[in-house]
Enzyme design. Structure first.
Site, short mmCIF file in Angstrom:
data_model
loop_
_atom_site.label_atom_id
_atom_site.label_comp_id
_atom_site.label_asym_id
_atom_site.label_seq_id
_atom_site.Cartn_x
_atom_site.Cartn_y
_atom_site.Cartn_z
N ASP A 121 0.85 -1.19 0.00
CA ASP A 121 0.00 0.00 0.00
C ASP A 121 0.88 1.24 0.00
OD1 ASP A 121 -2.34 1.50 0.06
OD2 ASP A 121 -2.45 1.47 2.25
N TYR A 123 1.19 5.74 -0.43
CA TYR A 123 0.81 6.93 0.34
C TYR A 123 1.02 8.11 -0.59
CZ TYR A 123 1.12 9.75 4.73
OH TYR A 123 0.93 10.63 5.78
N HIS A 128 -3.68 14.01 0.96
CA HIS A 128 -3.86 13.09 2.08
C HIS A 128 -2.64 13.13 3.00
CE1 HIS A 128 -4.81 9.49 4.38
NE2 HIS A 128 -3.63 8.99 4.05
N ARG A 137 1.36 14.98 13.32
CA ARG A 137 2.63 15.64 13.68
C ARG A 137 2.47 17.16 13.56
NH1 ARG A 137 3.55 11.29 10.56
NH2 ARG A 137 3.52 12.55 8.66
N GLU A 194 -10.21 4.00 3.94
CA GLU A 194 -9.33 4.73 3.03
C GLU A 194 -9.79 4.39 1.62
OE1 GLU A 194 -5.17 4.08 4.03
OE2 GLU A 194 -5.31 5.59 5.63
N GLU A 196 -9.24 3.98 -2.02
CA GLU A 196 -8.03 3.78 -2.81
C GLU A 196 -8.35 3.04 -4.10
OE1 GLU A 196 -4.57 2.45 -0.77
OE2 GLU A 196 -5.25 3.17 1.20
N ASP A 228 -8.96 0.42 2.26
CA ASP A 228 -7.94 0.05 3.24
C ASP A 228 -8.45 0.45 4.63
OD1 ASP A 228 -5.61 -0.43 4.65
OD2 ASP A 228 -4.64 1.44 4.00
N ARG A 232 -7.45 3.91 13.58
CA ARG A 232 -6.54 5.05 13.78
C ARG A 232 -5.90 5.09 15.15
NH1 ARG A 232 -5.43 5.89 8.65
NH2 ARG A 232 -7.26 6.51 7.43
N GLN A 235 -3.23 2.41 15.13
CA GLN A 235 -2.18 2.88 14.22
C GLN A 235 -1.31 3.97 14.88
OE1 GLN A 235 -3.80 4.58 10.61
NE2 GLN A 235 -1.80 5.10 9.76
N TYR A 239 2.76 2.96 15.15
CA TYR A 239 3.38 3.12 13.83
C TYR A 239 4.81 3.63 13.82
CZ TYR A 239 3.11 8.24 13.14
OH TYR A 239 3.31 9.59 13.22
N LYS A 248 -3.91 -1.86 10.35
CA LYS A 248 -4.31 -2.00 8.95
C LYS A 248 -4.56 -3.45 8.53
CE LYS A 248 -3.14 2.28 7.31
NZ LYS A 248 -3.99 3.11 6.47
N THR A 252 -8.67 -5.71 4.24
CA THR A 252 -8.63 -4.79 3.11
C THR A 252 -9.66 -5.30 2.12
OG1 THR A 252 -6.24 -4.48 3.43
CG2 THR A 252 -7.16 -3.77 1.31
N THR A 342 -4.54 6.42 0.12
CA THR A 342 -5.80 7.15 0.22
C THR A 342 -5.85 8.28 -0.81
OG1 THR A 342 -5.70 6.76 2.57
CG2 THR A 342 -7.33 8.38 1.81
N GLU A 356 -9.48 12.48 7.94
CA GLU A 356 -9.37 13.82 7.37
C GLU A 356 -10.71 14.56 7.40
OE1 GLU A 356 -6.78 13.56 3.55
OE2 GLU A 356 -7.47 11.54 4.05
MN MN Z 1 -3.91 3.01 2.79
#
Ligand code: MN
Length: 409
Positions: A121, A123, A128, A137, A194, A196, A228, A232, A235, A239, A248, A252, A342, A356
């Protein structure tokens, strides 16, 4: 008056003879016999039976329980089979034979169309990645310094890729919010989606030999919508430093229909302008054929539209993703699946995740079925998409849908 046939589709049907996606189905009469099907309108053509009836040289290849043998057969076979199928559903001389091999879509059960080998997968949406960076962050740069130099990705879990319509069990795991002193265990409170697009590899490659940008179409068979599912809170706690793992890997979902690349040729568009000079193996500036795809995705929760992500805004193309994931000599296998990441556009209503859309739960959505930040048990998430085809006729991508059921842990 000629009799009405399922082959007589309404003008502009997004699943007309210009599309012809592949799937695997069973009937109620023979629930254990999986067969290759090709969608035409709201019917499924038994592709193996059609090939046999019409004496096709590809009858053996199509009389199989999944798409893997066709995927492995390579680009020439993909083109020839598609040409044959197009003739079978359009040439009047075949009409009687083909009609008898059509099954109404709502009378069959659809299955996972191919056996997934490896799953990666990416990014690759700048919008996104920027949104996620700002959420997770807030004190750092939204995009990491490598982001515009390479398509960031991670290896996911092939064994938990499921076909559209499969229920998704709410995962449990560890989470720890900044306010907690210790982690706690329990069902995720931040179950997300997500939106995708997944790309399916047909032709394998040799270990040690990278696949160049220009060879993309020799290896990639087709594409489908992909969800996906993401937890959260799990994650966010797990992560750093090795990326997504249990947040994740629980599920899927992919569409039951794989659309051949050729069917979306008219939707190719240039990707966004690049801000940095790319290394030669990723540099597509001089490619004759643009690598982006103008796919319009719609995301629904309980039949309410919550987002319309535009795939044309993706920064990295599928060809660049393939070149990057093999540049170290990692080989491809038939059935490899790689997903775009995503899809989020620049506008609020174009965001492809609830993370988001609700800004990590700060801005709840009002749906007819209640207020939502993340998914509740019983929620049904459905994604659809279309691409502009030749002569303005839309090409439908098969939907991907799934319902959330309660945690078992
Ligand atoms: Mn994804």
């Amino acid at each position: 008056m000629p009799e009405h046939s399922p082959l007589d589709l309404a003008e502009g049907d997004p699943f007309g003879p210009h599309n012809l996606p592949y799937g695997v189905f069973t009937t109620d009469e023979e629930p254990d016999r999986r067969r290759l099907g090709v969608r035409i309108g709201n019917h499924v053509l038994d592709a193996g039976a059609a090939a046999q009836t019409l004496g096709s040289p590809y009858a053996t290849l199509l009389a199989r329980p999944n798409l893997n043998p066709l995927l492995a057969a390579g680009r020439t076979a993909w083109r020839d089979v598609r040409r044959a199928l197009t003739a079978w559903v359009t040439v009047p001389a075949h009409r009687r034979d083909i009609q008898s091999l059509l099954h109404p879509l709502d009378s069959v059960t659809l299955h996972m169309p191919y056996e997934v080998a490896d799953y990666v997968d990416f990014y690759s949406s700048e919008h996104h990645a920027t949104n996620v960076g700002q959420i997770f962050r807030p004190d750092g740069d939204a995009l990491p310094p490598n982001w515009k130099h390479l398509p960031i990705g991670y290896h996911g879990r092939a064994g938990t890729v499921v076909v559209s319509g499969t229920d998704v069990v709410r995962p449990s795991g560890q989470r720890k919010s900044p306010a907690d002193t210790d982690p706690v265990f329990g069902p995720t409170r931040k179950l997300d989606i997500e939106a995708e697009v997944g790309f399916v590899v047909g032709t394998p490659s040799e270990q040690g030999s990278p696949v160049a940008l220009a060879d993309y179409r020799d290896h990639v068979f087709g594409l489908s919508l992909l969800n996906d599912w993401s937890a959260r809170d799990i994650q966010a706690w797990e992560y750093v430093p090795l990326g997504p793992f249990l947040g994740k890997s629980f599920a899927t979902s992919v569409s039951a229909w794989v659309t051949p690349l050729e069917a979306v040729d008219a939707a190719r568009v240039p990707p966004p302008d690049r801000d940095v000079t790319l290394l030669p193996y990723l540099d597509d500036a001089d490619d004759d054929e643009p690598g982006g795809l103008d796919l319009r995705i719609t995301v629904m929760i309980n039949d309410q539209v919550v987002a319309e992500p535009p795939f044309a805004t993706m920064y990295w193309t599928a060809a660049q993703q393939l070149a990057h994931m093999t540049v170290n000599g990692a080989s491809l296998r038939t059935g490899d699946l790689f997903a775009s990441g995503t899809v989020s556009g620049p506008e609020v209503h174009q965001r492809g995740s609830l993370l988001e859309i609700t800004w990590n739960g700060q801005n709840a959505m009002e749906l007819p079925t209640g207020t939502r930040t993340f998914l509740e048990d019983g929620d049904v998430v459905t994604m659809t998409a279309w691409a502009e085809g030749a002569h303005g006729v839309r090409v439908g991508l098969g939907e991907v849908t799934g319902r959330i059921v309660p945690s078992r842990a």
